[in-house]
Design a protein around this motif. Structure first.
Motif, PDB file in Angstrom:
ATOM      1  N   ILE A 151      26.246   1.661  90.120  1.00  0.00           N
ATOM      2  CA  ILE A 151      27.695   1.777  90.247  1.00  0.00           C
ATOM      3  C   ILE A 151      28.218   0.736  91.221  1.00  0.00           C
ATOM      4  O   ILE A 151      27.822   0.699  92.391  1.00  0.00           O
ATOM      5  N   GLY A 152      29.119  -0.111  90.722  1.00  0.00           N
ATOM      6  CA  GLY A 152      29.798  -1.083  91.581  1.00  0.00           C
ATOM      7  C   GLY A 152      31.208  -0.604  91.858  1.00  0.00           C
ATOM      8  O   GLY A 152      32.131  -0.867  91.075  1.00  0.00           O
ATOM      9  N   ARG A 153      31.408   0.129  92.943  1.00  0.00           N
ATOM     10  CA  ARG A 153      32.706   0.763  93.185  1.00  0.00           C
ATOM     11  C   ARG A 153      33.818  -0.235  93.494  1.00  0.00           C
ATOM     12  O   ARG A 153      34.985   0.019  93.164  1.00  0.00           O
TER      13      ARG A 153
ATOM     14  N   CYS B 193      32.719   7.442  88.888  1.00  0.00           N
ATOM     15  CA  CYS B 193      31.344   7.521  89.397  1.00  0.00           C
ATOM     16  C   CYS B 193      30.632   8.739  88.819  1.00  0.00           C
ATOM     17  O   CYS B 193      29.466   8.652  88.397  1.00  0.00           O
ATOM     18  N   LYS B 194      31.317   9.863  88.796  1.00  0.00           N
ATOM     19  CA  LYS B 194      30.716  11.080  88.231  1.00  0.00           C
ATOM     20  C   LYS B 194      30.354  10.871  86.762  1.00  0.00           C
ATOM     21  O   LYS B 194      29.296  11.315  86.301  1.00  0.00           O
ATOM     22  N   ARG B 195      31.227  10.187  86.054  1.00  0.00           N
ATOM     23  CA  ARG B 195      30.993   9.927  84.627  1.00  0.00           C
ATOM     24  C   ARG B 195      29.774   9.030  84.416  1.00  0.00           C
ATOM     25  O   ARG B 195      28.955   9.264  83.526  1.00  0.00           O
ATOM     26  N   ILE B 196      29.629   8.011  85.276  1.00  0.00           N
ATOM     27  CA  ILE B 196      28.493   7.092  85.172  1.00  0.00           C
ATOM     28  C   ILE B 196      27.182   7.807  85.496  1.00  0.00           C
ATOM     29  O   ILE B 196      26.182   7.666  84.780  1.00  0.00           O
ATOM     30  N   VAL B 197      27.197   8.592  86.567  1.00  0.00           N
ATOM     31  CA  VAL B 197      25.993   9.324  86.959  1.00  0.00           C
ATOM     32  C   VAL B 197      25.588  10.305  85.866  1.00  0.00           C
ATOM     33  O   VAL B 197      24.409  10.403  85.497  1.00  0.00           O
TER      34      VAL B 197
END
Length: 244
Positions: free
Chosen positions: A167-169, A190-194
């Motif tokens: 994740i590149g925030r 981020c939650k979606r990526i994880v």
């Protein structure tokens, strides 16, 4: 098998390395980190300096991934030939991007050129077949940091040969039109990526500027943490000398 691949299901801690000098990798090897990520995207690494860093990482016992500037086949193959334990590829915007990256990084089912003479194959110590198996153990991490990457995150995570999502925030916040990496929009992304990574049995990784957020992201299922950088750690330690 790569030491990183062997520990892929564990919580691992590393840092970015942005200073192009092999002593940095050698020194961090004795600091107890699980891995380092040489940042060839945002720091002045060329092929010669990457070669020295990867040699020093091996000497110091520090597994090193390289965040490459882009997904060009020549850079991927060169980096892995030099003995990188894996690559972090920025701006992976689609499943098609992910498939092309995997093809460049893999011998079996891919198009990585085979030679057992480079460092990754112990300079000819491994047979061609052994070199191919060893080379295919390198970690391939796709960085999700764009609207396109977020839209196809499930397909990217499902791509065979992709080992994890990073994740590149910072860039993700820009893509979402917000300035704060801790905004609700970025947190939801981020939650979606994880969740996508975990659904497909892949590593979920993230960069954190400090350890304060680690527990919250660990609760979501993130297991690989790249915390700060050699430059940031040195600056913060120097500031503490003056009580800052």
């Amino acid at each position: 098998m790569s030491a990183l691949r062997a520990g892929a299901g564990q919580s691992l801690t590393g840092t970015f390395i942005k200073t192009p000098h092999p002593i940095i990798a050698e020194m961090l090897g004795g600091a107890g980190l699980d891995f380092g990520v040489v940042d060839a995207e945002h720091a002045p690494f060329d092929r010669a300096s990457l070669d020295m860093m990867l040699m020093a990482g091996r000497a110091g016992g520090l597994p090193l991934l390289v965040r490459i500037p882009d997904g060009t086949p020549s850079f991927i193959m060169s980096t892995l030939d030099m003995g990188a334990d894996g690559i972090v590829v920025p701006r992976v915007d689609s499943a098609a991007d992910a498939r092309a990256i995997v093809a460049s990084a893999r011998f079996e089912g891919g198009r990585r050129g085979l030679s057992n003479s480079p460092r990754y194959a112990s300079y000819g110590k491994l047979s061609p077949a052994e070199a191919a198996r060893h080379g295919d153990a390198a970690i391939v991490m796709c960085q999700i940091e764009s609207a396109g990457g977020l839209a196809e995150v499930e397909e990217i995570a499902a791509t065979p040969g992709v080992d994890g999502l990073f994740i590149g925030r910072a860039d993700l916040s820009q893509a979402l039109g917000v300035s704060d990496i801790r905004s609700p929009e970025v947190t939801e992304a981020c939650k979606r990526i994880v969740a996508a990574a975990l659904r497909h049995g892949k590593i979920a990784a993230i960069f954190l500027p400090s350890v304060e957020e680690r527990e919250a992201f660990a609760a979501l299922g993130v297991t690989w943490f790249i915390i700060n950088s050699d430059q940031g750690l040195m600056k913060s330690a120097a500031a503490k000398l003056q009580g800052k």
